[in-house]
Design a protein around this motif. Structure first.
Motif, PDB file in Angstrom:
ATOM      1  N   UNK A  18       0.839  -1.199   0.000  1.00 28.02           N
ATOM      2  CA  UNK A  18       0.000   0.000   0.000  1.00 28.02           C
ATOM      3  C   UNK A  18       0.876   1.251   0.000  1.00 28.02           C
ATOM      4  N   UNK A  19       0.234   2.403   0.009  1.00 25.72           N
ATOM      5  CA  UNK A  19       0.989   3.653  -0.128  1.00 25.72           C
ATOM      6  C   UNK A  19       1.918   3.893   1.048  1.00 25.72           C
ATOM      7  N   UNK A  20       1.599   3.366   2.225  1.00 30.13           N
ATOM      8  CA  UNK A  20       2.484   3.525   3.375  1.00 30.13           C
ATOM      9  C   UNK A  20       3.832   2.868   3.135  1.00 30.13           C
ATOM     10  N   UNK A  21       3.823   1.672   2.529  1.00 31.19           N
ATOM     11  CA  UNK A  21       5.075   0.992   2.195  1.00 31.19           C
ATOM     12  C   UNK A  21       5.907   1.841   1.236  1.00 31.19           C
ATOM     13  N   UNK A  22       5.249   2.366   0.218  1.00 29.28           N
ATOM     14  CA  UNK A  22       5.958   3.136  -0.805  1.00 29.28           C
ATOM     15  C   UNK A  22       6.505   4.438  -0.233  1.00 29.28           C
ATOM     16  N   UNK A  23       5.749   5.073   0.645  1.00 27.58           N
ATOM     17  CA  UNK A  23       6.214   6.320   1.270  1.00 27.58           C
ATOM     18  C   UNK A  23       7.438   6.065   2.139  1.00 27.58           C
ATOM     19  N   UNK A  30      15.676   8.725   0.038  1.00 21.44           N
ATOM     20  CA  UNK A  30      16.157  10.101  -0.034  1.00 21.44           C
ATOM     21  C   UNK A  30      17.005  10.472   1.180  1.00 21.44           C
ATOM     22  N   UNK A  31      16.594  10.020   2.363  1.00 27.06           N
ATOM     23  CA  UNK A  31      17.297  10.411   3.591  1.00 27.06           C
ATOM     24  C   UNK A  31      18.723   9.868   3.639  1.00 27.06           C
ATOM     25  N   UNK A  32      18.937   8.673   3.127  1.00 25.20           N
ATOM     26  CA  UNK A  32      20.235   8.020   3.231  1.00 25.20           C
ATOM     27  C   UNK A  32      20.999   8.053   1.900  1.00 25.20           C
ATOM     28  N   UNK A  33      20.348   8.528   0.863  1.00 18.27           N
ATOM     29  CA  UNK A  33      21.017   8.593  -0.433  1.00 18.27           C
ATOM     30  C   UNK A  33      21.161   7.245  -1.101  1.00 18.27           C
ATOM     31  N   UNK A  34      20.135   6.405  -0.976  1.00 21.32           N
ATOM     32  CA  UNK A  34      20.169   5.085  -1.602  1.00 21.32           C
ATOM     33  C   UNK A  34      20.035   5.233  -3.115  1.00 21.32           C
ATOM     34  N   UNK A  35      20.782   4.438  -3.830  1.00 21.48           N
ATOM     35  CA  UNK A  35      20.665   4.463  -5.285  1.00 21.48           C
ATOM     36  C   UNK A  35      19.473   3.645  -5.763  1.00 21.48           C
ATOM     37  N   UNK A 160       6.643  12.157   6.458  1.00 20.44           N
ATOM     38  CA  UNK A 160       5.188  12.036   6.503  1.00 20.44           C
ATOM     39  C   UNK A 160       4.848  10.571   6.729  1.00 20.44           C
ATOM     40  N   UNK A 161       4.027  10.303   7.716  1.00 15.64           N
ATOM     41  CA  UNK A 161       3.673   8.931   8.057  1.00 15.64           C
ATOM     42  C   UNK A 161       2.162   8.740   7.948  1.00 15.64           C
ATOM     43  N   UNK A 162       1.745   7.583   7.498  1.00 18.82           N
ATOM     44  CA  UNK A 162       0.324   7.271   7.419  1.00 18.82           C
ATOM     45  C   UNK A 162       0.034   6.066   8.307  1.00 18.82           C
ATOM     46  N   UNK A 163      -1.050   6.150   9.050  1.00 21.01           N
ATOM     47  CA  UNK A 163      -1.443   5.056   9.925  1.00 21.01           C
ATOM     48  C   UNK A 163      -2.298   4.080   9.112  1.00 21.01           C
ATOM     49  N   UNK A 164      -1.614   3.255   8.331  1.00 21.72           N
ATOM     50  CA  UNK A 164      -2.284   2.368   7.386  1.00 21.72           C
ATOM     51  C   UNK A 164      -1.635   0.998   7.455  1.00 21.72           C
TER      52      UNK A 164
END
Length: 200
Positions: A18-23, A30-35, A160-164
């Motif tokens: 779901x979108x929570x996984x993708x977020x 982005x935070x760790x600079x993963x390729x 941003x976190x979603x409770x899903x």
């Protein structure tokens, strides 16, 4: 220190994704600079007995969910292996295949707190690092995390976190409710086409 690509490993049942996984995956990237971030659907989750969709269907949904992201990939590491999907076996396989790659396990803060109970956690942490994402409702008590784990975790506190949850998605579908926008549209269409999670 490994000098190859930085790749995130995001494992789970994804029943459904779901979108929570993708977020979470995007914020970790982005935070760790993963390729890249590799989604690793579990074929036979060792600690879950309530898996609803087949491994084939869950894999198909993950493939559809990440298809439009240039840095997201799907790994069949656990799908192609028989027996329970233990993370230590997956990590060992990936590190053997790409010895120069710097791998990171992506997980929520609640899972970080559970790491001391993971099978052969010392072996896992000798090969990979952890990205811990803070989640709504999870209070982080660092005293509960042993030093050998704490020293291998990079925390992502802002985002941003979603409770899903996947459980909520399944229950919603079973009750005849809409999950539009809670899952990617390609996933929603697959669920509808294959009548996944509908009440029998």
């Amino acid at each position: 220190m490994k000098t190859g690509k930085k790749i995130g490993i995001y494992g789970g049942t994804f029943d459904p994704i779901h979108i929570g996984h993708l977020m979470m995956a995007e914020q970790a990237r982005q935070a760790v600079g993963l390729e890249e971030v590799w989604f690793v659907p579990a074929s036979t989750p060792p600690h879950k007995r309530d898996v609803s969709a087949s491994a084939k269907d869950r894999l198909a949904m993950v493939e559809r969910a990440v298809a439009d992201h240039p840095s997201f990939r799907v790994s069949r590491a656990e799908m192609d292996r028989s027996g329970p999907s233990y993370t230590v076996d997956t990590v060992r396989l990936l590190c053997q295949e790409q010895p120069d790659t710097r791998f990171f396990l992506i997980m929520g803060a609640d899972m970080v707190l559970d790491l001391p109970r993971w099978v052969r956690i010392e072996e896992i942490l000798a090969s990979v690092e952890v990205i811990g994402l803070m989640r709504v409702g999870v209070k982080l008590d660092r005293r509960r995390i042993p030093d050998h784990i704490k020293n291998r975790v990079t925390w992502v506190r802002e985002g941003v976190w979603v409770n899903l949850s996947s459980t909520w998605i399944r229950e919603r579908v079973a009750a005849g409710g809409s999950v539009r926008y809670f899952v990617p549209e390609s996933v929603r269409q697959y669920m509808e086409e294959h009548r996944l999670y509908e009440s029998k």
